[in-house]
Motif scaffolding. Structure first.
Motif, PDB file in Angstrom:
ATOM      1  N   LEU A  45       0.855  -1.179   0.000  1.00  0.00           N
ATOM      2  CA  LEU A  45       0.000   0.000   0.000  1.00  0.00           C
ATOM      3  C   LEU A  45       0.895   1.234   0.000  1.00  0.00           C
ATOM      4  O   LEU A  45       1.632   1.461   0.968  1.00  0.00           O
ATOM      5  CB  LEU A  45      -0.916   0.023   1.225  1.00  0.00           C
ATOM      6  CG  LEU A  45      -2.192  -0.829   1.148  1.00  0.00           C
ATOM      7  CD1 LEU A  45      -1.861  -2.311   1.110  1.00  0.00           C
ATOM      8  CD2 LEU A  45      -3.102  -0.529   2.326  1.00  0.00           C
ATOM      9  N   PRO A  46       0.869   2.030  -1.050  1.00  0.00           N
ATOM     10  CA  PRO A  46       1.724   3.228  -1.089  1.00  0.00           C
ATOM     11  C   PRO A  46       1.243   4.278  -0.099  1.00  0.00           C
ATOM     12  O   PRO A  46       0.079   4.278   0.326  1.00  0.00           O
ATOM     13  CB  PRO A  46       1.581   3.716  -2.530  1.00  0.00           C
ATOM     14  CG  PRO A  46       0.252   3.186  -2.980  1.00  0.00           C
ATOM     15  CD  PRO A  46       0.074   1.874  -2.275  1.00  0.00           C
ATOM     16  N   THR A  47       2.135   5.167   0.275  1.00  0.00           N
ATOM     17  CA  THR A  47       1.762   6.280   1.146  1.00  0.00           C
ATOM     18  C   THR A  47       0.820   7.220   0.388  1.00  0.00           C
ATOM     19  O   THR A  47       0.621   7.094  -0.829  1.00  0.00           O
ATOM     20  CB  THR A  47       2.997   7.074   1.596  1.00  0.00           C
ATOM     21  OG1 THR A  47       3.562   7.733   0.439  1.00  0.00           O
ATOM     22  CG2 THR A  47       4.044   6.151   2.209  1.00  0.00           C
ATOM     23  N   GLN A  48       0.267   8.185   1.113  1.00  0.00           N
ATOM     24  CA  GLN A  48      -0.621   9.152   0.461  1.00  0.00           C
ATOM     25  C   GLN A  48       0.115   9.949  -0.618  1.00  0.00           C
ATOM     26  O   GLN A  48      -0.507  10.446  -1.556  1.00  0.00           O
ATOM     27  CB  GLN A  48      -1.208  10.104   1.507  1.00  0.00           C
ATOM     28  CG  GLN A  48      -2.165   9.415   2.470  1.00  0.00           C
ATOM     29  CD  GLN A  48      -2.850  10.389   3.411  1.00  0.00           C
ATOM     30  OE1 GLN A  48      -3.991  10.776   3.211  1.00  0.00           O
ATOM     31  NE2 GLN A  48      -2.125  10.784   4.458  1.00  0.00           N
ATOM     32  N   GLY A  49       1.435  10.021  -0.489  1.00  0.00           N
ATOM     33  CA  GLY A  49       2.235  10.706  -1.501  1.00  0.00           C
ATOM     34  C   GLY A  49       2.688   9.803  -2.632  1.00  0.00           C
ATOM     35  O   GLY A  49       3.414  10.239  -3.526  1.00  0.00           O
ATOM     36  N   GLY A  50       2.307   8.529  -2.585  1.00  0.00           N
ATOM     37  CA  GLY A  50       2.651   7.592  -3.648  1.00  0.00           C
ATOM     38  C   GLY A  50       3.979   6.880  -3.464  1.00  0.00           C
ATOM     39  O   GLY A  50       4.422   6.169  -4.367  1.00  0.00           O
ATOM     40  N   ALA A  51       4.636   7.038  -2.302  1.00  0.00           N
ATOM     41  CA  ALA A  51       5.933   6.395  -2.059  1.00  0.00           C
ATOM     42  C   ALA A  51       5.747   4.968  -1.547  1.00  0.00           C
ATOM     43  O   ALA A  51       4.735   4.639  -0.930  1.00  0.00           O
ATOM     44  CB  ALA A  51       6.739   7.207  -1.053  1.00  0.00           C
ATOM     45  N   ARG A  52       6.752   4.127  -1.798  1.00  0.00           N
ATOM     46  CA  ARG A  52       6.703   2.744  -1.304  1.00  0.00           C
ATOM     47  C   ARG A  52       6.937   2.679   0.192  1.00  0.00           C
ATOM     48  O   ARG A  52       6.353   1.841   0.885  1.00  0.00           O
ATOM     49  CB  ARG A  52       7.737   1.879  -2.025  1.00  0.00           C
ATOM     50  CG  ARG A  52       7.445   1.644  -3.504  1.00  0.00           C
ATOM     51  CD  ARG A  52       8.269   0.478  -4.027  1.00  0.00           C
ATOM     52  NE  ARG A  52       9.692   0.644  -3.773  1.00  0.00           N
ATOM     53  CZ  ARG A  52      10.559   1.162  -4.622  1.00  0.00           C
ATOM     54  NH1 ARG A  52      10.140   1.592  -5.806  1.00  0.00           N
ATOM     55  NH2 ARG A  52      11.835   1.261  -4.319  1.00  0.00           N
ATOM     56  N   ILE A  53       7.853   3.527   0.696  1.00  0.00           N
ATOM     57  CA  ILE A  53       8.168   3.523   2.125  1.00  0.00           C
ATOM     58  C   ILE A  53       8.084   4.952   2.651  1.00  0.00           C
ATOM     59  O   ILE A  53       8.013   5.910   1.881  1.00  0.00           O
ATOM     60  CB  ILE A  53       9.562   2.937   2.410  1.00  0.00           C
ATOM     61  CG1 ILE A  53      10.663   3.866   1.884  1.00  0.00           C
ATOM     62  CG2 ILE A  53       9.698   1.538   1.797  1.00  0.00           C
ATOM     63  CD1 ILE A  53      12.072   3.427   2.285  1.00  0.00           C
ATOM     64  N   PHE A  54       8.092   5.080   3.974  1.00  0.00           N
ATOM     65  CA  PHE A  54       8.105   6.403   4.594  1.00  0.00           C
ATOM     66  C   PHE A  54       9.290   6.509   5.545  1.00  0.00           C
ATOM     67  O   PHE A  54       9.801   5.493   6.051  1.00  0.00           O
ATOM     68  CB  PHE A  54       6.797   6.671   5.352  1.00  0.00           C
ATOM     69  CG  PHE A  54       6.553   5.724   6.508  1.00  0.00           C
ATOM     70  CD1 PHE A  54       7.129   5.936   7.761  1.00  0.00           C
ATOM     71  CD2 PHE A  54       5.732   4.609   6.336  1.00  0.00           C
ATOM     72  CE1 PHE A  54       6.903   5.064   8.818  1.00  0.00           C
ATOM     73  CE2 PHE A  54       5.509   3.721   7.392  1.00  0.00           C
ATOM     74  CZ  PHE A  54       6.093   3.965   8.632  1.00  0.00           C
ATOM     75  N   GLU A  55       9.732   7.711   5.784  1.00  0.00           N
ATOM     76  CA  GLU A  55      10.733   8.026   6.800  1.00  0.00           C
ATOM     77  C   GLU A  55      10.236   9.249   7.562  1.00  0.00           C
ATOM     78  O   GLU A  55       9.891  10.265   6.963  1.00  0.00           O
ATOM     79  CB  GLU A  55      12.082   8.326   6.160  1.00  0.00           C
ATOM     80  CG  GLU A  55      12.711   7.159   5.428  1.00  0.00           C
ATOM     81  CD  GLU A  55      14.056   7.519   4.815  1.00  0.00           C
ATOM     82  OE1 GLU A  55      14.967   7.879   5.603  1.00  0.00           O
ATOM     83  OE2 GLU A  55      14.171   7.485   3.587  1.00  0.00           O
ATOM     84  N   HIS A  56      10.213   9.142   8.894  1.00  0.00           N
ATOM     85  CA  HIS A  56       9.686  10.249   9.692  1.00  0.00           C
ATOM     86  C   HIS A  56      10.267  10.197  11.102  1.00  0.00           C
ATOM     87  O   HIS A  56      10.092   9.200  11.814  1.00  0.00           O
ATOM     88  CB  HIS A  56       8.155  10.174   9.764  1.00  0.00           C
ATOM     89  CG  HIS A  56       7.533  11.323  10.496  1.00  0.00           C
ATOM     90  ND1 HIS A  56       7.331  12.553   9.903  1.00  0.00           N
ATOM     91  CD2 HIS A  56       7.077  11.439  11.770  1.00  0.00           C
ATOM     92  CE1 HIS A  56       6.768  13.368  10.776  1.00  0.00           C
ATOM     93  NE2 HIS A  56       6.612  12.720  11.918  1.00  0.00           N
ATOM     94  N   ASP A  57      10.953  11.245  11.490  1.00  0.00           N
ATOM     95  CA  ASP A  57      11.490  11.367  12.858  1.00  0.00           C
ATOM     96  C   ASP A  57      12.252  10.127  13.301  1.00  0.00           C
ATOM     97  O   ASP A  57      12.068   9.619  14.420  1.00  0.00           O
ATOM     98  CB  ASP A  57      10.366  11.669  13.854  1.00  0.00           C
ATOM     99  CG  ASP A  57       9.864  13.102  13.754  1.00  0.00           C
ATOM    100  OD1 ASP A  57      10.551  13.919  13.100  1.00  0.00           O
ATOM    101  OD2 ASP A  57       8.796  13.395  14.317  1.00  0.00           O
ATOM    102  N   GLY A  58      13.115   9.622  12.432  1.00  0.00           N
ATOM    103  CA  GLY A  58      13.956   8.492  12.798  1.00  0.00           C
ATOM    104  C   GLY A  58      13.305   7.132  12.659  1.00  0.00           C
ATOM    105  O   GLY A  58      13.905   6.113  13.028  1.00  0.00           O
ATOM    106  N   VAL A  59      12.070   7.091  12.155  1.00  0.00           N
ATOM    107  CA  VAL A  59      11.378   5.816  11.946  1.00  0.00           C
ATOM    108  C   VAL A  59      11.099   5.651  10.455  1.00  0.00           C
ATOM    109  O   VAL A  59      10.618   6.571   9.794  1.00  0.00           O
ATOM    110  CB  VAL A  59      10.048   5.751  12.721  1.00  0.00           C
ATOM    111  CG1 VAL A  59       9.360   4.404  12.487  1.00  0.00           C
ATOM    112  CG2 VAL A  59      10.274   5.981  14.207  1.00  0.00           C
ATOM    113  N   SER A  60      11.419   4.484   9.936  1.00  0.00           N
ATOM    114  CA  SER A  60      11.079   4.165   8.553  1.00  0.00           C
ATOM    115  C   SER A  60      10.151   2.963   8.542  1.00  0.00           C
ATOM    116  O   SER A  60      10.057   2.219   9.527  1.00  0.00           O
ATOM    117  CB  SER A  60      12.333   3.870   7.727  1.00  0.00           C
ATOM    118  OG  SER A  60      13.040   2.754   8.257  1.00  0.00           O
ATOM    119  N   GLY A  61       9.468   2.769   7.422  1.00  0.00           N
ATOM    120  CA  GLY A  61       8.570   1.626   7.346  1.00  0.00           C
ATOM    121  C   GLY A  61       7.751   1.591   6.084  1.00  0.00           C
ATOM    122  O   GLY A  61       7.903   2.420   5.188  1.00  0.00           O
TER     123      GLY A  61
END
Length: 330
Positions: free
Chosen positions: A84-100
């Motif tokens: 399931l892609p992010t709302q921005g269409g990316a495969r993964i997310f990175e935020h405040d030291g957490v990726s997933g």
């Protein structure tokens, strides 16, 4: 593998889910060895899997995993999660030291909970062959990242033998690894290589209404194609009345989709024993590093010890002959 499982608090997971996917739901953290895994149940009862980590190296791992899931989406003859892609269409997310990343949840019965019948193993072998066909169609990001379970690392793992209790298991591991170093490893470069799942264990293979499913691409990498068959077959050895302990059926199923070369037939028996040995070595070591998680870490060890005991009754020539016979019945 020397780090404890990455833990991200439930409220942080909920925030990541809302920020990057616009979703909310009930979160249940699942057992895992390295990366964090959580089951998310949406208000409509749909279940998803959220993978996260605070480790910097997880970014590469998640880039690979998400790309692998997308790569097999159009494959046939097996089941796999969907990304399931992010709302921005990316495969993964990175935020405040957490990726997933977020994927669908595959529902089925893990093969380790089912009787190892010939029909089940044949189906599993065929499905694995189809999975490897789907994974062979291109390069993926971070496919060459370091992976402890990669066959290129096996020769260095004998230093972990100090963590094994002395006895027949340690002796069998030593003999299998010595044979691997002498007869198998020097020829690995001559095998066909491709992207592999690299951990098709009975815990990562499920029987579903739609066929055999594969989950957890976290150890996937660029490796000899036969590595996936090696791993699945080594987990399928359990019948002491058959030369390869019943793995013949899984090998036959795989070879019916992807016929083995003569070199693959020659090396598979030694690879199976070495992979069983590596599993025993790594998990005894990690169980001592993380005693509170030892039961989960060693979930496959008893099967590997039994399988290695069965295969150790054959010499290399008879082992190769048994593999060759299995491929003929494909």
């Amino acid at each position: 593998m020397t780090a404890a499982p990455s833990v991200v608090a439930d409220d942080v997971l909920a925030g990541l889910l809302a920020r990057h996917y616009g979703l909310s739901g009930r979160i249940k953290v699942l057992s895992s060895e390295v990366e964090g895994t959580a089951e998310v149940t949406l208000p409509d009862s749909t279940r998803l899997i959220l993978k996260t980590s605070t480790q910097p190296e997880a970014v590469d791992s998640f880039a690979f995993q998400s790309a692998a899931i997308m790569a097999v989406e159009k494959g046939t003859g097996f089941v796999a999660p969907r990304l399931l892609p992010t709302q921005g269409g990316a495969r993964i997310f990175e935020h405040d030291g957490v990726s997933g990343y977020l994927q669908t949840c595959v529902t089925g019965t893990p093969l380790h909970l089912m009787p190892r019948t010939s029909d089940l193993l044949l189906d599993a072998g065929r499905a694995l062959g189809q999975l490897d066909l789907a994974l062979s169609r291109g390069d993926l990001p971070a496919m060459a990242r370091p992976v402890l379970w990669h066959v290129g690392c096996w020769s260095r793992l004998m230093e972990l033998q100090q963590y094994l209790p002395s006895g027949p298991v340690a002796d069998a591991v030593g003999a299998a690894m010595a044979a691997f170093l002498k007869l198998v490893e020097p020829r690995m470069g001559d095998l066909p290589w491709q992207v592999t799942h690299n951990d098709p264990s009975p815990f990562n293979m499920l029987s579903t209404d739609a066929g055999i499913a594969f989950i957890d691409f976290g150890d996937g990498c660029w490796a000899p194609r036969i590595q996936d068959l090696t791993i699945a077959a080594s987990h399928s050895v359990g019948d002491p009345l058959r030369p390869l302990g019943g793995a013949e059926d899984l090998i036959a199923g795989y070879a019916s989709v992807l016929p083995l070369s003569q070199l693959e037939i020659t090396l598979l028996f030694g690879l199976m024993k070495a992979r069983q040995s590596v599993l025993i070595l790594v998990n005894y070591w990690r169980a001592q590093l993380f005693p509170d998680n030892a039961a989960y870490i060693k979930k496959n060890v008893a099967r590997a010890e039994q399988g290695l005991s069965i295969l150790s009754a054959l010499n290399a020539q008879d082992g190769r002959a048994a593999v060759a016979e299995a491929t003929v019945t494909a």
